[in-house]
Design a protein around this motif. Structure first.
Motif, PDB file in Angstrom:
ATOM      1  N   GLU A  67       0.857  -1.206   0.000  1.00 27.75           N
ATOM      2  CA  GLU A  67       0.000   0.000   0.000  1.00 27.75           C
ATOM      3  C   GLU A  67       0.883   1.243   0.000  1.00 27.75           C
ATOM      4  OE1 GLU A  67      -3.382  -0.200   2.536  1.00 27.75           O
ATOM      5  OE2 GLU A  67      -3.570   1.979   2.716  1.00 27.75           O
ATOM      6  N   GLN A  68       0.506   2.200  -0.831  1.00 27.35           N
ATOM      7  CA  GLN A  68       1.269   3.462  -0.885  1.00 27.35           C
ATOM      8  C   GLN A  68       0.307   4.644  -0.836  1.00 27.35           C
ATOM      9  OE1 GLN A  68       3.953   3.827  -4.222  1.00 27.35           O
ATOM     10  NE2 GLN A  68       4.770   5.788  -3.494  1.00 27.35           N
ATOM     11  N   PHE A  69       0.712   5.654  -0.078  1.00 24.62           N
ATOM     12  CA  PHE A  69      -0.104   6.870   0.029  1.00 24.62           C
ATOM     13  C   PHE A  69       0.783   8.068  -0.304  1.00 24.62           C
ATOM     14  CE2 PHE A  69      -1.574  10.593   2.272  1.00 24.62           C
ATOM     15  CZ  PHE A  69      -2.896  10.628   1.896  1.00 24.62           C
ATOM     16  N   GLU A  70       0.347   8.888  -1.250  1.00 26.70           N
ATOM     17  CA  GLU A  70       1.132  10.063  -1.647  1.00 26.70           C
ATOM     18  C   GLU A  70       0.240  11.286  -1.814  1.00 26.70           C
ATOM     19  OE1 GLU A  70       4.395  10.143  -1.830  1.00 26.70           O
ATOM     20  OE2 GLU A  70       4.740   7.985  -1.651  1.00 26.70           O
ATOM     21  N   MET A  71       0.810  12.453  -1.540  1.00 26.01           N
ATOM     22  CA  MET A  71       0.096  13.713  -1.720  1.00 26.01           C
ATOM     23  C   MET A  71       0.597  14.385  -3.003  1.00 26.01           C
ATOM     24  SD  MET A  71      -1.351  13.999   1.384  1.00 26.01           S
ATOM     25  CE  MET A  71      -1.982  15.636   1.256  1.00 26.01           C
ATOM     26  N   ASN A  72      -0.308  15.047  -3.709  1.00 27.63           N
ATOM     27  CA  ASN A  72       0.123  15.928  -4.790  1.00 27.63           C
ATOM     28  C   ASN A  72       0.413  17.285  -4.142  1.00 27.63           C
ATOM     29  OD1 ASN A  72      -0.054  17.957  -6.886  1.00 27.63           O
ATOM     30  ND2 ASN A  72      -0.728  16.284  -8.189  1.00 27.63           N
ATOM     31  N   ILE A  73       1.571  17.874  -4.482  1.00 28.36           N
ATOM     32  CA  ILE A  73       1.988  19.086  -3.759  1.00 28.36           C
ATOM     33  C   ILE A  73       1.406  20.381  -4.344  1.00 28.36           C
ATOM     34  CG2 ILE A  73       4.104  18.092  -2.820  1.00 28.36           C
ATOM     35  CD1 ILE A  73       5.607  19.408  -5.167  1.00 28.36           C
ATOM     36  N   CYS A  74       0.590  20.259  -5.408  1.00 28.50           N
ATOM     37  CA  CYS A  74       0.006  21.479  -6.006  1.00 28.50           C
ATOM     38  C   CYS A  74      -1.201  21.945  -5.195  1.00 28.50           C
ATOM     39  CB  CYS A  74      -0.468  21.190  -7.422  1.00 28.50           C
ATOM     40  SG  CYS A  74       0.877  20.855  -8.548  1.00 28.50           S
ATOM     41  N   CYS A  75      -1.260  23.254  -4.955  1.00 29.51           N
ATOM     42  CA  CYS A  75      -2.454  23.830  -4.329  1.00 29.51           C
ATOM     43  C   CYS A  75      -3.504  24.026  -5.415  1.00 29.51           C
ATOM     44  CB  CYS A  75      -2.140  25.205  -3.748  1.00 29.51           C
ATOM     45  SG  CYS A  75      -1.130  25.123  -2.287  1.00 29.51           S
ATOM     46  N   GLU A  76      -4.724  23.636  -5.123  1.00 27.41           N
ATOM     47  CA  GLU A  76      -5.817  23.850  -6.066  1.00 27.41           C
ATOM     48  C   GLU A  76      -6.947  24.587  -5.356  1.00 27.41           C
ATOM     49  OE1 GLU A  76      -6.910  20.585  -8.693  1.00 27.41           O
ATOM     50  OE2 GLU A  76      -5.193  19.449  -7.934  1.00 27.41           O
ATOM     51  N   CYS A  77      -7.882  25.107  -6.160  1.00 32.26           N
ATOM     52  CA  CYS A  77      -9.009  25.848  -5.585  1.00 32.26           C
ATOM     53  C   CYS A  77     -10.149  25.758  -6.597  1.00 32.26           C
ATOM     54  CB  CYS A  77      -8.592  27.303  -5.378  1.00 32.26           C
ATOM     55  SG  CYS A  77      -9.936  28.362  -4.857  1.00 32.26           S
ATOM     56  N   ASP A  78     -11.340  25.394  -6.135  1.00 30.75           N
ATOM     57  CA  ASP A  78     -12.454  25.189  -7.072  1.00 30.75           C
ATOM     58  C   ASP A  78     -13.412  26.370  -7.143  1.00 30.75           C
ATOM     59  OD1 ASP A  78     -11.581  22.670  -7.752  1.00 30.75           O
ATOM     60  OD2 ASP A  78     -12.882  21.637  -6.326  1.00 30.75           O
ATOM     61  N   ASP A  79     -13.338  27.308  -6.187  1.00 32.43           N
ATOM     62  CA  ASP A  79     -14.397  28.319  -6.120  1.00 32.43           C
ATOM     63  C   ASP A  79     -13.912  29.744  -6.417  1.00 32.43           C
ATOM     64  OD1 ASP A  79     -12.908  28.955  -3.927  1.00 32.43           O
ATOM     65  OD2 ASP A  79     -14.463  28.539  -2.436  1.00 32.43           O
ATOM     66  N   GLY A  80     -12.692  29.859  -6.964  1.00 26.57           N
ATOM     67  CA  GLY A  80     -12.186  31.179  -7.345  1.00 26.57           C
ATOM     68  C   GLY A  80     -11.825  32.067  -6.158  1.00 26.57           C
ATOM     69  N   SER A  81     -11.760  31.509  -4.972  1.00 28.62           N
ATOM     70  CA  SER A  81     -11.459  32.360  -3.801  1.00 28.62           C
ATOM     71  C   SER A  81      -9.979  32.778  -3.766  1.00 28.62           C
ATOM     72  CB  SER A  81     -11.834  31.626  -2.500  1.00 28.62           C
ATOM     73  OG  SER A  81     -11.114  30.421  -2.397  1.00 28.62           O
ATOM     74  N   ILE A  82      -9.137  32.100  -4.561  1.00 29.16           N
ATOM     75  CA  ILE A  82      -7.708  32.470  -4.585  1.00 29.16           C
ATOM     76  C   ILE A  82      -7.383  33.063  -5.973  1.00 29.16           C
ATOM     77  CG2 ILE A  82      -5.341  31.659  -4.197  1.00 29.16           C
ATOM     78  CD1 ILE A  82      -6.477  29.173  -2.835  1.00 29.16           C
ATOM     79  N   PRO A  83      -6.861  34.298  -6.028  1.00 33.54           N
ATOM     80  CA  PRO A  83      -6.537  34.877  -7.342  1.00 33.54           C
ATOM     81  C   PRO A  83      -5.549  33.992  -8.108  1.00 33.54           C
ATOM     82  CG  PRO A  83      -6.317  36.514  -5.588  1.00 33.54           C
ATOM     83  CD  PRO A  83      -6.569  35.203  -4.915  1.00 33.54           C
ATOM     84  N   ALA A  84      -5.728  33.944  -9.432  1.00 36.26           N
ATOM     85  CA  ALA A  84      -4.933  33.023 -10.262  1.00 36.26           C
ATOM     86  C   ALA A  84      -3.436  33.282 -10.149  1.00 36.26           C
ATOM     87  CB  ALA A  84      -5.381  33.142 -11.714  1.00 36.26           C
ATOM     88  N   ASP A  85      -3.048  34.548  -9.829  1.00 39.83           N
ATOM     89  CA  ASP A  85      -1.605  34.842  -9.777  1.00 39.83           C
ATOM     90  C   ASP A  85      -1.045  34.727  -8.355  1.00 39.83           C
ATOM     91  OD1 ASP A  85      -2.871  36.966  -8.641  1.00 39.83           O
ATOM     92  OD2 ASP A  85      -1.789  38.529  -9.775  1.00 39.83           O
ATOM     93  N   ASN A  86      -1.802  34.086  -7.456  1.00 34.18           N
ATOM     94  CA  ASN A  86      -1.328  33.988  -6.070  1.00 34.18           C
ATOM     95  C   ASN A  86      -0.130  33.040  -5.969  1.00 34.18           C
ATOM     96  OD1 ASN A  86      -1.582  32.681  -3.096  1.00 34.18           O
ATOM     97  ND2 ASN A  86      -2.257  34.811  -3.131  1.00 34.18           N
ATOM     98  N   VAL A  87       0.745  33.359  -5.008  1.00 35.06           N
ATOM     99  CA  VAL A  87       1.971  32.578  -4.798  1.00 35.06           C
ATOM    100  C   VAL A  87       1.677  31.097  -4.539  1.00 35.06           C
ATOM    101  CG1 VAL A  87       2.058  33.081  -2.301  1.00 35.06           C
ATOM    102  CG2 VAL A  87       4.189  32.580  -3.514  1.00 35.06           C
ATOM    103  N   LEU A  88       0.490  30.797  -3.984  1.00 36.94           N
ATOM    104  CA  LEU A  88       0.179  29.394  -3.670  1.00 36.94           C
ATOM    105  C   LEU A  88       0.254  28.500  -4.914  1.00 36.94           C
ATOM    106  CD1 LEU A  88      -2.858  29.603  -1.191  1.00 36.94           C
ATOM    107  CD2 LEU A  88      -0.460  29.160  -0.669  1.00 36.94           C
ATOM    108  N   PHE A  89      -0.098  29.084  -6.067  1.00 42.88           N
ATOM    109  CA  PHE A  89      -0.108  28.267  -7.280  1.00 42.88           C
ATOM    110  C   PHE A  89       1.291  28.084  -7.880  1.00 42.88           C
ATOM    111  CE2 PHE A  89      -4.539  30.111  -7.430  1.00 42.88           C
ATOM    112  CZ  PHE A  89      -5.153  28.937  -7.004  1.00 42.88           C
TER     113      PHE A  89
END
Ligand SMILES: C[S@@+](CC[C@H](N)C(=O)[O-])C[C@H]1O[C@@H](n2cnc3c(N)ncnc32)[C@H](O)[C@@H]1O
Length: 343
Positions: A188-210
């Motif tokens: 069994e293996q468990f892994e996280m994807n390290i990309c931040c995502e957002c579905d509701d537009g609450s984070i501006p597209a040019d934010n550092v999180l992306f």
């Protein structure tokens, strides 16, 4: 396997190979242990020294705290099932292996949950444990070296292995897990994807999180050890011969923004996981493989501070994806059938 073995008595380190008299091994293994614990310091962080080829994440108290928060977040995200530790259908495991055990919390919890099992955790750096259940054993070794355990396992687990291995090393590690499982045993293996995502537009597209995910995928590619393994792990697991492959993808909130109470709690722990871990995860990679040229320590600290500020913004609804795969080593008759030219 195991340059040193850490037993339930934290003051005793045992050599893995036989043939030593107690007086010999006491001094010899104590010096191996203290050498391993010392590690190597770089940019204020401690790294393992066992493996010549570097591993990017530090092995120090701050990073072990990060792993502990990751473990807690995992428990919270899986709290609705009967077993929050693994999904493989192994109701009473006898021999369990945790590959890259880190601070050892998963191995300890599994040992507590299944007192009749023997649970081994192996890592390049000794886990910082002060107490171990009697049925739990930690060994310090490189899992890419030959495995010499005398028994086969009925469950082998691996969590957060991103960035540890090249594609060829992953292939040989999965094959080694396959070869060291009983027929009918599970990996069994468990892994996280390290990309931040957002579905509701609450984070501006040019934010550092992306910028975090793409930046680290690029650094991992330069290092030759992909950080984007949630996409590739299934095919490598299949290639090793596993069958009956199951997978589960989940969205992990980063922050306490979800309305749902249990997701809110998990998101709160997960954002702490990010806040505690970002410096450790980025220092090695960006000072060596940052774009367009390696970054200075100060540049990394500024970037991490910007990320921290964004992660603490309560209006941002960020999440990341996680993937769990569990797969079986077929029973002997099933392998023979599949290999038969008449089938
Ligand atoms: C990100 S940590 C995850 C720790 C733990 N599995 C968890 O989920 O909290 C990955 C661990 O893998 C270990 N590791 C990396 N390469 C390894 C190798 N070749 N052999 C053994 N352990 C390794 C690292 O030392 C580190 O402790």
């Amino acid at each position: 396997m195991g340059d040193i073995i850490i037993t339930p008595d934290p003051n005793i380190y045992l050599p893995s190979a036989g043939g030593y008299e107690p007086e010999d091994w006491r001094s010899e293994t104590t010096s191996i242990a203290s050498h391993l614990y010392k590690g190597i310091m770089e940019n204020g962080r401690r790294y393992q020294t066992l493996r010549e080829s570097d591993y990017f994440s530090p092995s120090d108290e701050r990073q072990f705290e990060t792993y502990e928060m990751g473990h807690l977040a995992c428990l919270l995200m899986n709290a609705d099932g009967a077993n929050p530790l693994f999904l493989s259908p192994v109701p009473s495991p006898k021999h369990v292996l945790d590959v890259g055990t880190g601070q050892g919390s998963w191995a300890i919890d599994v040992a507590d949950m299944f007192p009749s099992a023997v649970v081994r955790g192996v890592d390049l750096f000794p886990p910082p444990v002060s107490w171990i259940p009697p049925n739990c054993i930690f060994e310090v070794d490189d899992v890419l070296q030959p495995w010499t355990w005398s028994q086969k396992f009925d469950l082998i687990y691996l969590r957060h292995g991103i960035g540890a291995f090249t594609p060829d090393e992953w292939d040989s590690l999965y094959k080694r897990c396959y070869d060291n499982l009983e027929h009918g045993g599970w990996f069994e293996q468990f892994e996280m994807n390290i990309c931040c995502e957002c579905d509701d537009g609450s984070i501006p597209a040019d934010n550092v999180l992306f910028t975090w995910g793409p930046r680290f995928f690029a650094a991992g590619d330069k290092l030759g050890k992909s950080l984007d393994i949630t996409k590739t792990m299934r095919s490598s697991i299949e290639k090793a011969g596993f069958t009956d492959i199951h997978e589960k993808e989940t969205k992990w909130p980063i922050g306490a923004w979800p309305r749902d109470k249990s997701l809110k709690e998990a998101g709160l722990v997960n954002v702490q996981h990010w806040l505690a871990g970002m410096e450790g995860y980025s220092m090695y990679l960006l000072t060596k493989y940052g774009d367009p040229v390696p970054w200075t320590k100060e540049e990394v600290l500024v970037y991490v501070a910007e990320m921290r500020k964004a992660l603490k913004n309560p209006r941002f609804h960020a999440y990341q994806r996680a993937r769990r795969i569990w797969a079986k080593k077929p029973l002997q008759g099933q392998i023979l059938q599949a290999d038969s030219p008449n089938t």
